[in-house]
Design an enzyme around this catalytic site. Structure first.
Site, PDB file in Angstrom:
ATOM      1  N   ASN A 125       0.826  -1.211   0.000  1.00  0.00           N
ATOM      2  CA  ASN A 125       0.000   0.000   0.000  1.00  0.00           C
ATOM      3  C   ASN A 125       0.859   1.260   0.000  1.00  0.00           C
ATOM      4  O   ASN A 125       0.342   2.369   0.143  1.00  0.00           O
ATOM      5  CB  ASN A 125      -0.894   0.040   1.244  1.00  0.00           C
TER       6      ASN A 125
ATOM      7  N   HIS B  19     -14.487  -1.201   5.589  1.00  0.00           N
ATOM      8  CA  HIS B  19     -13.384  -1.843   6.315  1.00  0.00           C
ATOM      9  C   HIS B  19     -13.805  -2.359   7.698  1.00  0.00           C
ATOM     10  O   HIS B  19     -14.670  -1.767   8.352  1.00  0.00           O
ATOM     11  CB  HIS B  19     -12.291  -0.788   6.483  1.00  0.00           C
TER      12      HIS B  19
ATOM     13  N   GLU C  64     -16.135   4.279   2.773  1.00  0.00           N
ATOM     14  CA  GLU C  64     -14.789   4.514   2.253  1.00  0.00           C
ATOM     15  C   GLU C  64     -14.956   5.339   0.983  1.00  0.00           C
ATOM     16  O   GLU C  64     -16.039   5.363   0.393  1.00  0.00           O
ATOM     17  CB  GLU C  64     -14.091   3.178   1.909  1.00  0.00           C
TER      18      GLU C  64
ATOM     19  N   SER D 127     -10.882  -0.641  -0.501  1.00  0.00           N
ATOM     20  CA  SER D 127      -9.576  -1.294  -0.403  1.00  0.00           C
ATOM     21  C   SER D 127      -9.478  -2.598  -1.173  1.00  0.00           C
ATOM     22  O   SER D 127      -8.399  -2.965  -1.616  1.00  0.00           O
ATOM     23  CB  SER D 127      -9.207  -1.517   1.061  1.00  0.00           C
TER      24      SER D 127
ATOM     25  N   ASP E 162     -13.865   7.562   4.833  1.00  0.00           N
ATOM     26  CA  ASP E 162     -12.553   6.973   5.106  1.00  0.00           C
ATOM     27  C   ASP E 162     -11.747   7.052   3.814  1.00  0.00           C
ATOM     28  O   ASP E 162     -12.053   6.374   2.835  1.00  0.00           O
ATOM     29  CB  ASP E 162     -12.778   5.521   5.570  1.00  0.00           C
TER      30      ASP E 162
ATOM     31  N   HIS F  72      -7.320   4.886   1.205  1.00  0.00           N
ATOM     32  CA  HIS F  72      -6.660   4.535  -0.064  1.00  0.00           C
ATOM     33  C   HIS F  72      -6.694   5.655  -1.097  1.00  0.00           C
ATOM     34  O   HIS F  72      -6.226   5.479  -2.216  1.00  0.00           O
ATOM     35  CB  HIS F  72      -7.282   3.260  -0.650  1.00  0.00           C
TER      36      HIS F  72
ATOM     37  N   LYS G  95      -0.413   4.307   4.374  1.00  0.00           N
ATOM     38  CA  LYS G  95      -0.518   3.815   2.996  1.00  0.00           C
ATOM     39  C   LYS G  95       0.272   4.721   2.043  1.00  0.00           C
ATOM     40  O   LYS G  95       1.490   4.704   2.084  1.00  0.00           O
ATOM     41  CB  LYS G  95      -1.971   3.613   2.659  1.00  0.00           C
TER      42      LYS G  95
HETATM   43  C1  LIG Z   1      -5.911   0.178   6.187  1.00  0.00           C
HETATM   44  C2  LIG Z   1      -7.243   0.748   6.443  1.00  0.00           C
HETATM   45  C3  LIG Z   1      -7.585   1.239   7.705  1.00  0.00           C
HETATM   46  C4  LIG Z   1      -6.691   1.074   8.888  1.00  0.00           C
HETATM   47  O1  LIG Z   1      -5.599   1.913   8.853  1.00  0.00           O
HETATM   48  P1  LIG Z   1      -4.263   1.540   9.623  1.00  0.00           P
HETATM   49  O2  LIG Z   1      -3.551   2.824   9.768  1.00  0.00           O
HETATM   50  O3  LIG Z   1      -3.549   0.545   8.769  1.00  0.00           O
HETATM   51  O4  LIG Z   1      -4.670   0.939  10.933  1.00  0.00           O
HETATM   52  C5  LIG Z   1      -8.801   1.862   7.850  1.00  0.00           C
HETATM   53  N1  LIG Z   1      -9.664   1.954   6.817  1.00  0.00           N
HETATM   54  C6  LIG Z   1      -9.374   1.458   5.607  1.00  0.00           C
HETATM   55  C7  LIG Z   1     -10.357   1.589   4.503  1.00  0.00           C
HETATM   56  C8  LIG Z   1      -8.159   0.832   5.387  1.00  0.00           C
HETATM   57  O5  LIG Z   1      -7.886   0.313   4.203  1.00  0.00           O
END
Ligand SMILES: *Cc1c(COP(=O)(O)O)cnc(C)c1O
Length: 382
Positions: A45, A130, A174, A178, A203, A206, A237
């Site tokens: 990522n 997620h 999101e 992801s 969120d 990504h 990421k």
């Molecule tokens: C990876 C991810 C998270 C968590 O983030 P981290 O910093 O890795 O704990 C939260 N939401 C989504 C959509 C993710 O892909």
């Protein structure tokens, strides 16, 4: 309990779903070392290759002059001034009034949602959100409605039917998904949020660093930052670091500092991590060609896969290749490993039954020549 553990592990094994950990070291040029071998890494990522950026590494080294650990939670004595600098930068980057740094995206989602929502809240959440979002909703005790993935009509149907019964309504999605690499219909969701008087949280895990004029994310790209109440994302990421943030109003930030348990009861991020996250935000601004090249290559790659007859989805740097059966996803990944490519098979429960896939994530470090060869190796698999 012992019996439950044994039977759980046995069942996972029988279904080809037992996972295990392999140690690995990321290398320059989008490569990875696993055991004694090197591979081209298509499961990272670190989309912009920032985790190995010399300026970011240097920023971390310099901040070690403060200390290695932060020694306490932010509310005790762990609030290094770098936190404030980072939060001011994130707020501007995300076009919001304020921001708050978290130790990880998982902790952010868990803590924010469980602090803001309560038993009286109705939460409307995309079905593919997620695990950290799902867990936050569960912990809050709110009533949970899951709308079909990226289906604003279904969201509307649920809001019309249920909104009137709830004190508060909370919509969460999101922006770039992801496991599917597709993008939420934010314009429609914002319209529904207004019509039904709901709070909206997105969120951007990504999307941050990749989409939008300054790399801020999908909210920026669609010019909707001011319409979204809560924008969260992670530094782990595309920003190549660690930790996470929420961007929101000053009032929500004040509330979270006082009510969000995953923020309050956890040791603050180390100064070196904060400093490198700050530097990463600068690099995103200074080096827009990273995200532009990445998205251009992703478009070409997706088109070429379709031409070869592969089933894929989405429109981002995340390119899923859907194969269906769990076993087939595993053997496809093994085939590519023999050819020198590291790709991860993704199986239920991370994705729906019957939709096992390779989740291919492209990074700035993959050049078009590499991608062409990779597709040839994929086409060899039958
Ligand atoms: C990876 C991810 C998270 C968590 O983030 P981290 O910093 O890795 O704990 C939260 N939401 C989504 C959509 C993710 O892909």
């Amino acid at each position: 309990m012992e019996r439950r553990i044994k039977s759980f592990l046995k069942k996972r094994q029988e279904e080809d779903l037992l996972r295990s950990l392999t140690s690995s070291i990321p290398l320059k040029g989008g490569r990875i070392r696993v055991g004694g071998s090197e591979y081209i890494n298509f499961s990272s990522n670190d989309y912009l290759g920032l985790s190995l950026h010399p300026e970011i590494l240097l920023a971390a080294k310099k901040a070690l002059n403060f200390s290695f650990g932060s020694s306490a939670s932010r509310l005790m004595t762990g609030s290094n001034p770098l936190n404030q600098a980072l939060e001011e930068k994130v707020a501007r980057f995300k076009e919001k009034e304020a921001s708050l740094v978290f130790n990880s995206g998982y902790q952010a989602n868990l803590g924010i949602i469980s602090a803001l929502c309560s038993r009286g809240t109705y939460v409307f959440s995309d079905k593919l959100n997620h695990a950290s979002i799902v867990d936050g909703v569960r912990l809050s005790g709110a009533k949970h409605f899951r709308f079909r993935h990226n289906d604003a009509n279904h969201l509307e149907e649920l809001l019309k039917r249920e909104r009137g019964k709830a004190k508060d309504a909370f919509i969460v999605t999101e922006t770039v998904f992801s496991m599917d690499g597709d993008i939420a219909p934010l314009e429609e969701i914002v319209k529904l949020k207004k019509e039904h008087n709901a709070i909206l949280m997105v969120d951007e895990a990504h999307a941050t660093g990749i989409f939008g004029k300054t790399g801020s994310g999908i909210a920026e790209e669609k010019n909707l930052s001011s319409e979204i109440d809560i924008i969260m994302g992670t530094f782990g990421k595309a920003l190549g670091g660690f930790g996470a943030y929420v961007a929101c109003s000053r009032e929500i930030r004040d509330y979270l500092i006082n009510a969000c348990r995953s923020f309050i009861y956890s040791t603050a991020l180390p100064p070196a991590v904060l400093a490198s996250n700050l530097k990463a935000l600068e690099i995103i601004k200074k080096e827009p060609e990273r995200r532009r090249t990445l998205l251009k290559n992703a478009g070409l790659f997706r088109g070429a896969l379709k031409e070869k007859g592969f089933k894929t989805k989405g429109s981002s740097q995340i390119v899923p290749v859907i194969v269906g059966e769990n076993k087939k996803a595993v053997s496809f990944s093994e085939h590519l490993k023999r050819k020198g490519y590291w790709t991860m098979p993704v199986r239920p429960p991370t994705v729906p039954e019957g939709e096992a896939r390779l989740r291919i994530s492209l990074t700035y470090d993959h050049d078009t020549g590499q991608l062409e060869k990779f597709i040839e190796s994929m086409a060899d698999f039958s």
